[in-house]
Design an enzyme around this catalytic site. Sequence first.
Site, mmCIF file in Angstrom:
data_model
loop_
_atom_site.group_PDB
_atom_site.id
_atom_site.type_symbol
_atom_site.label_atom_id
_atom_site.label_comp_id
_atom_site.label_asym_id
_atom_site.label_seq_id
_atom_site.Cartn_x
_atom_site.Cartn_y
_atom_site.Cartn_z
ATOM 1 N N PRO A 136 49.027 1.953 52.749
ATOM 2 C CG PRO A 136 48.287 1.131 50.687
ATOM 3 C CD PRO A 136 48.092 0.967 52.163
ATOM 4 C CD GLN A 289 95.530 14.512 61.989
ATOM 5 O OE1 GLN A 289 95.314 15.565 61.373
ATOM 6 N NE2 GLN A 289 96.323 14.441 63.051
ATOM 7 C CG HIS A 349 85.859 0.081 52.412
ATOM 8 N ND1 HIS A 349 85.466 0.408 53.679
ATOM 9 C CD2 HIS A 349 86.305 -1.212 52.470
ATOM 10 C CE1 HIS A 349 85.646 -0.638 54.486
ATOM 11 N NE2 HIS A 349 86.146 -1.622 53.782
ATOM 12 C CD GLU A 374 59.316 -1.953 65.263
ATOM 13 O OE1 GLU A 374 58.333 -1.520 65.861
ATOM 14 O OE2 GLU A 374 59.297 -3.007 64.606
#
Length: 399
Positions: A136, A289, A349, A374
């Site tokens: 934590p 475009q 979308h 990581e």
Amino acid sequence: MTFPFKNLEDFKIEFEPRHEELRIRARRFAETELKPRLFRIEKTGKIPRELIRKAGAEGFLGIGIPKIYGGVEGDLRDLAIVIEEIARISPAFGLTILVTYLFTIPVLLHGTEEQKKLLKKIVQGETYACHAATEPGGGSDLAGIRSIARRSEGGWILRGHKRFISGVDWADYFLILARALDASPEKRSRNLTFFIIERGHEKLRIILDECMGARGLSVGQIIMKDVYVPDSNVLGEIGQGLKIALETYSRMRIGAAALAVGIIQSSLESSLRYSLRRRAFGKPIIEFQSNQFKIVDVLSKLMASRLMLYWAANISKRSPRDLPIASSMAKLYSSGAAEDSAIKAIEIHGGLGVLVNALIERFLRDSEIVKMIEGTGEIQRIIIFRELLKRMEMLKDYY
């Protein structure tokens, strides 16, 4: 000029025939096993346990692990190929696979023969194991870990609190990083030590948390209150924990970068399919475009990220000393590229991009997880700069 590397050989990317065969096999697994279950995984937040067993049967959990322990041939190139293809469909399941390597790699490199006996069932998917270092109060500052291990007769007593631990719900074994109090106090990093703990200990408590991304992979906390660990479950030597952790993370950043590349690939494919199908103002939106430029940007980031990924994976084989800087650069760039590509996919979308059921917005959620695992971008920059400083002497050869 090749600085900060030695010569042009350091920029080679090489593959063998087996790599294409592996890629096809991983693609088939992702399409047939993961894709049909993807919507349900996202809605329920649960990956079927049978999938990890199937991945084990395919050899995806044992790459680079000797056959005597149930593994298969391969190196980080093989792992990157598998994770990229799987993350194209499900980054969560790609991360589920990577979590096992956070346990198996340090055990393989530093474990006793008795400890290595655990590997066979893990790489076959029969049991599951995870890695617990983050707390934590901090994750990036490993030297600041507060979990403690006190000497006891024939072993150690562990107390501490781990958080943001992936795979806790499934894990049969935990690799816990704690501070061994009888070690040298000279430097706060010197007494860090890894301990193997088996699930089911009465004084080991697990609390599940809910994460915004990588849905299906459990994330949670581990609370240890006087958990007894025998000496036989100490991984490596007392005080070797930081070294083992850094060695492991350098390798696993390749996997994190592969997750990012999978997300970018999926963002590109989804954007192309949708923009060819969706019409506005009487024509497919791919003819606008602004959308073409977005798609080209995603494609460019995909190619750059993939090249950095496999370049770093190749370096791990040819020049291991360069792996920390190479894997950190690959992870830093590709994770940022994944986030940017996800945003562009959502924009292409439109309204569909923000609907949960459309599964497009998950690209962004998952990319944020990849940025964190990581080591954050800031941590990668610290690693890269420190490695760069080590190579400053090389500049003398050029001037």
